[in-house]
Design a protein around this motif. Structure first.
Motif, PDB file in Angstrom:
ATOM      1  N   ILE A  75     -41.933  35.674 -46.421  1.00 51.44           N
ATOM      2  CA  ILE A  75     -41.557  34.279 -46.678  1.00 51.44           C
ATOM      3  C   ILE A  75     -42.409  33.342 -45.826  1.00 51.44           C
ATOM      4  O   ILE A  75     -42.929  32.345 -46.324  1.00 51.44           O
ATOM      5  N   LYS A  76     -42.556  33.662 -44.527  1.00 52.38           N
ATOM      6  CA  LYS A  76     -43.374  32.815 -43.644  1.00 52.38           C
ATOM      7  C   LYS A  76     -44.808  32.709 -44.136  1.00 52.38           C
ATOM      8  O   LYS A  76     -45.432  31.661 -44.017  1.00 52.38           O
ATOM      9  N   ARG A  78     -45.653  32.766 -47.116  1.00 59.25           N
ATOM     10  CA  ARG A  78     -45.562  32.225 -48.482  1.00 59.25           C
ATOM     11  C   ARG A  78     -46.041  33.244 -49.522  1.00 59.25           C
ATOM     12  O   ARG A  78     -46.642  32.899 -50.523  1.00 59.25           O
ATOM     13  N   PHE A  80     -44.654  35.241 -52.090  1.00 62.23           N
ATOM     14  CA  PHE A  80     -43.438  35.359 -52.885  1.00 62.23           C
ATOM     15  C   PHE A  80     -43.598  36.322 -54.051  1.00 62.23           C
ATOM     16  O   PHE A  80     -42.798  36.304 -54.981  1.00 62.23           O
ATOM     17  N   ALA A 129     -37.821  29.941 -53.747  1.00 64.41           N
ATOM     18  CA  ALA A 129     -38.859  30.144 -52.729  1.00 64.41           C
ATOM     19  C   ALA A 129     -38.800  29.044 -51.665  1.00 64.41           C
ATOM     20  O   ALA A 129     -38.925  29.322 -50.469  1.00 64.41           O
ATOM     21  N   GLN A 130     -38.618  27.786 -52.080  1.00 66.61           N
ATOM     22  CA  GLN A 130     -38.536  26.689 -51.112  1.00 66.61           C
ATOM     23  C   GLN A 130     -37.325  26.848 -50.195  1.00 66.61           C
ATOM     24  O   GLN A 130     -37.416  26.630 -48.981  1.00 66.61           O
ATOM     25  N   LEU A 133     -37.925  29.542 -47.617  1.00 67.17           N
ATOM     26  CA  LEU A 133     -38.799  29.057 -46.547  1.00 67.17           C
ATOM     27  C   LEU A 133     -38.032  28.159 -45.575  1.00 67.17           C
ATOM     28  O   LEU A 133     -38.199  28.273 -44.347  1.00 67.17           O
TER      29      LEU A 133
END
Length: 197
Positions: A75-76, A78, A80, A129-130, A133
């Motif tokens: 996740i960090k 990004r 996905f 996803a947002q 994060l």
């Protein structure tokens, strides 16, 4: 005249301890869930009556010790690719513009750590996803604060939830976020710690 047989492919003897298959085979692992704290509303406070909401962060990949959820590191970064439905908009039924999020890590509940997330981004609901994060970034801020705090685990507890000075030693997996912990207006994440054995 003597004949000489030359093999089509020469024989290679591997003298290295490195194997290109090292990362291809999932390592055995153990998972344990970080307990969530039970929440009770403050006396006299009018409660928002929100529907019980759960957003899951399922992995589409098998193996890698990720039966459920997605690793914080992915996740960090990004990354996905392993997250199921990363672009799906979530929290449409929440009925408010912000989400109250708390982290209640055992032994650090005295920090009373909370933050707020907007459920909108540029006029649309945030995507899975947002939201993932935002949660992982919130944990990063929590770990930074906890690093300077004392551990206050219950008496007789062996300190198994005591955070190391560098929390990156943990491999954390985000499974879900929900408001099912006794207070409709407050969300907590379901997080696992993966230990490779």
């Amino acid at each position: 005249m003597a004949s000489f047989h030359r093999p089509l492919h020469p024989v290679h003897v591997n003298t290295s301890s490195y194997s290109s298959l090292t990362g291809a085979v999932p390592r055995p692992s153990q998972r344990r869930s970080v307990p969530t704290g039970a929440l009770t509303p403050s006396p006299g406070r009018q409660l928002l009556r929100l529907d019980h909401t759960t957003v899951r962060f399922d992995s589409v990949a098998s193996g890698y010790g990720m039966e459920r959820g997605i690793a914080f590191e992915d996740i960090k970064a990004r990354n996905f690719a392993r997250l199921a439905h990363p672009d799906a908009q979530v929290l449409q039924g929440l009925g408010q513009a912000t989400l109250d999020f708390r982290i209640m890590w055992p032994g650090y509940m005295h920090l009373d750590w909370r933050c707020h997330f907007s459920v909108y981004d540029k006029g649309k609901y945030v995507t899975r996803a947002q939201l993932a994060l935002m949660i992982v970034e919130a944990y990063g801020r929590f770990f930074e604060r906890a690093r300077h705090a004392h551990y206050a685990g219950p008496g007789g507890e062996n300190g198994s939830w005591n955070l190391p000075k560098d929390p990156r030693q943990y491999q954390l997996v985000l499974r879900s976020i929900s408001n099912l912990h006794g207070h409709d207006a407050v969300f907590q994440a379901d997080v696992d710690i993966v230990t490779f054995i």
